[in-house]
Design a protein around this motif. Structure first.
Motif, PDB file in Angstrom:
ATOM      1  N   ASP A  56       0.834  -1.202   0.000  1.00 32.03           N
ATOM      2  CA  ASP A  56       0.000   0.000   0.000  1.00 32.03           C
ATOM      3  C   ASP A  56       0.870   1.255   0.000  1.00 32.03           C
ATOM      4  OD1 ASP A  56      -2.547   1.518   0.333  1.00 32.03           O
ATOM      5  OD2 ASP A  56      -1.614   2.009   2.271  1.00 32.03           O
ATOM      6  N   LEU A  57       1.894   1.267   0.836  1.00 26.57           N
ATOM      7  CA  LEU A  57       2.782   2.433   0.896  1.00 26.57           C
ATOM      8  C   LEU A  57       3.526   2.607  -0.424  1.00 26.57           C
ATOM      9  CD1 LEU A  57       3.961   4.769   2.497  1.00 26.57           C
ATOM     10  CD2 LEU A  57       5.602   3.158   3.507  1.00 26.57           C
ATOM     11  N   ARG A  58       3.939   1.515  -1.009  1.00 26.82           N
ATOM     12  CA  ARG A  58       4.647   1.609  -2.285  1.00 26.82           C
ATOM     13  C   ARG A  58       3.739   2.127  -3.388  1.00 26.82           C
ATOM     14  NH1 ARG A  58       6.593  -1.710  -6.861  1.00 26.82           N
ATOM     15  NH2 ARG A  58       8.481  -0.663  -7.553  1.00 26.82           N
ATOM     16  N   SER A  59       2.454   1.819  -3.319  1.00 27.92           N
ATOM     17  CA  SER A  59       1.536   2.332  -4.341  1.00 27.92           C
ATOM     18  C   SER A  59       1.442   3.857  -4.269  1.00 27.92           C
ATOM     19  CB  SER A  59       0.147   1.697  -4.196  1.00 27.92           C
ATOM     20  OG  SER A  59      -0.539   2.220  -3.066  1.00 27.92           O
ATOM     21  N   ARG A  60       1.736   4.410  -3.104  1.00 32.94           N
ATOM     22  CA  ARG A  60       1.696   5.864  -2.940  1.00 32.94           C
ATOM     23  C   ARG A  60       3.066   6.514  -3.133  1.00 32.94           C
ATOM     24  NH1 ARG A  60      -0.201   6.528   2.562  1.00 32.94           N
ATOM     25  NH2 ARG A  60      -0.038   4.297   2.869  1.00 32.94           N
ATOM     26  N   VAL A  61       4.144   5.760  -2.849  1.00 33.87           N
ATOM     27  CA  VAL A  61       5.515   6.271  -3.003  1.00 33.87           C
ATOM     28  C   VAL A  61       6.310   5.181  -3.728  1.00 33.87           C
ATOM     29  CG1 VAL A  61       7.553   7.187  -1.828  1.00 33.87           C
ATOM     30  CG2 VAL A  61       5.282   7.538  -0.822  1.00 33.87           C
ATOM     31  N   PRO A  62       6.228   5.155  -5.062  1.00 37.40           N
ATOM     32  CA  PRO A  62       6.818   4.036  -5.799  1.00 37.40           C
ATOM     33  C   PRO A  62       8.326   4.133  -6.055  1.00 37.40           C
ATOM     34  CG  PRO A  62       5.645   5.480  -7.294  1.00 37.40           C
ATOM     35  CD  PRO A  62       5.418   6.007  -5.909  1.00 37.40           C
ATOM     36  N   GLY A  63       8.911   5.309  -5.984  1.00 44.79           N
ATOM     37  CA  GLY A  63      10.321   5.455  -6.338  1.00 44.79           C
ATOM     38  C   GLY A  63      11.251   4.715  -5.395  1.00 44.79           C
ATOM     39  N   PRO A  64      12.364   4.190  -5.904  1.00 45.39           N
ATOM     40  CA  PRO A  64      13.268   3.375  -5.093  1.00 45.39           C
ATOM     41  C   PRO A  64      14.089   4.171  -4.072  1.00 45.39           C
ATOM     42  CG  PRO A  64      14.155   3.634  -7.303  1.00 45.39           C
ATOM     43  CD  PRO A  64      12.778   4.245  -7.301  1.00 45.39           C
ATOM     44  N   ARG A  65      14.152   5.480  -4.207  1.00 45.15           N
ATOM     45  CA  ARG A  65      15.019   6.281  -3.337  1.00 45.15           C
ATOM     46  C   ARG A  65      14.721   6.064  -1.859  1.00 45.15           C
ATOM     47  NH1 ARG A  65      15.113  12.528  -2.268  1.00 45.15           N
ATOM     48  NH2 ARG A  65      12.949  12.003  -1.961  1.00 45.15           N
ATOM     49  N   HIS A  66      13.479   6.157  -1.462  1.00 44.96           N
ATOM     50  CA  HIS A  66      13.109   5.976  -0.058  1.00 44.96           C
ATOM     51  C   HIS A  66      13.217   4.515   0.367  1.00 44.96           C
ATOM     52  CE1 HIS A  66      11.363   9.904  -0.829  1.00 44.96           C
ATOM     53  NE2 HIS A  66      11.203  10.071   0.465  1.00 44.96           N
ATOM     54  N   TRP A  67      12.951   3.620  -0.544  1.00 48.51           N
ATOM     55  CA  TRP A  67      12.871   2.200  -0.207  1.00 48.51           C
ATOM     56  C   TRP A  67      14.221   1.591   0.117  1.00 48.51           C
ATOM     57  CZ3 TRP A  67       8.615   0.169   1.387  1.00 48.51           C
ATOM     58  CH2 TRP A  67       7.417   0.792   1.035  1.00 48.51           C
ATOM     59  N   GLY A  68      15.298   2.187  -0.360  1.00 43.43           N
ATOM     60  CA  GLY A  68      16.623   1.685  -0.008  1.00 43.43           C
ATOM     61  C   GLY A  68      16.850   1.742   1.488  1.00 43.43           C
ATOM     62  N   SER A  69      16.428   2.820   2.099  1.00 43.73           N
ATOM     63  CA  SER A  69      16.566   2.972   3.547  1.00 43.73           C
ATOM     64  C   SER A  69      15.686   1.977   4.294  1.00 43.73           C
ATOM     65  CB  SER A  69      16.217   4.406   3.952  1.00 43.73           C
ATOM     66  OG  SER A  69      16.348   4.573   5.340  1.00 43.73           O
ATOM     67  N   VAL A  70      14.477   1.759   3.800  1.00 49.86           N
ATOM     68  CA  VAL A  70      13.567   0.801   4.434  1.00 49.86           C
ATOM     69  C   VAL A  70      14.153  -0.609   4.343  1.00 49.86           C
ATOM     70  CG1 VAL A  70      11.248  -0.220   4.342  1.00 49.86           C
ATOM     71  CG2 VAL A  70      11.543   2.249   4.023  1.00 49.86           C
ATOM     72  N   ALA A  71      14.685  -0.963   3.181  1.00 48.22           N
ATOM     73  CA  ALA A  71      15.301  -2.284   3.014  1.00 48.22           C
ATOM     74  C   ALA A  71      16.521  -2.433   3.911  1.00 48.22           C
ATOM     75  CB  ALA A  71      15.676  -2.500   1.551  1.00 48.22           C
ATOM     76  N   ASP A  72      17.345  -1.390   3.990  1.00 46.99           N
ATOM     77  CA  ASP A  72      18.529  -1.435   4.863  1.00 46.99           C
ATOM     78  C   ASP A  72      18.140  -1.658   6.312  1.00 46.99           C
ATOM     79  OD1 ASP A  72      20.179  -0.977   2.684  1.00 46.99           O
ATOM     80  OD2 ASP A  72      20.489   1.155   3.143  1.00 46.99           O
ATOM     81  N   GLN A  73      17.135  -0.942   6.767  1.00 46.89           N
ATOM     82  CA  GLN A  73      16.683  -1.073   8.158  1.00 46.89           C
ATOM     83  C   GLN A  73      16.150  -2.478   8.424  1.00 46.89           C
ATOM     84  OE1 GLN A  73      17.154   0.904  10.625  1.00 46.89           O
ATOM     85  NE2 GLN A  73      15.885  -0.062  12.159  1.00 46.89           N
ATOM     86  N   ALA A  74      15.377  -3.016   7.501  1.00 52.95           N
ATOM     87  CA  ALA A  74      14.850  -4.371   7.675  1.00 52.95           C
ATOM     88  C   ALA A  74      15.986  -5.395   7.725  1.00 52.95           C
ATOM     89  CB  ALA A  74      13.871  -4.704   6.550  1.00 52.95           C
TER      90      ALA A  74
END
Length: 106
Positions: A56-74
């Motif tokens: 759901d969050l990705r459908s609203r913010v699809p770009g990879p820039r923010h997701w790198g940090s989320v993946a790193d934290q996980a």
């Protein structure tokens, strides 16, 4: 945890933004990790809900820039924790990390 959840929920109510939304999902991830291999409340049991919220969050913010940090934290949270888990939990963790790495373009 309750105070942090309340702060993030307040932020989302006042001025919704990516990091507060991601933080709320990460709190639920932490709680799932805390339940270890429990089939209902551990990571394997909570994976469908976590995945749905990340999707759901990705459908609203699809770009990879923010997701790198989320993946790193996980990865920071999950990888050391995995050493002491059963196969079903390891599979769920691998699925979650693959999802987030994909969102990050890795």
């Amino acid at each position: 945890m309750a105070e942090l959840r309340q702060a993030l929920e307040s932020r989302m109510a006042e001025q919704p933004e990516f990091w507060a939304a991601a933080g709320l999902v990460e709190l639920d991830l932490l709680q799932a990790l805390g339940h270890g291999d429990d089939p209902a409340s551990g990571l394997s049991g909570r994976l469908p809900g976590l995945r749905s919220r990340y999707e759901d969050l990705r459908s609203r913010v699809p770009g990879p820039r923010h997701w790198g940090s989320v993946a790193d934290q996980a990865e920071f949270l999950v990888l050391p924790w995995l050493r002491h888990r059963g196969p079903q939990t390891r599979d769920a963790a691998g699925e979650l990390l693959a999802l987030l790495r994909g969102y990050a373009g890795r």
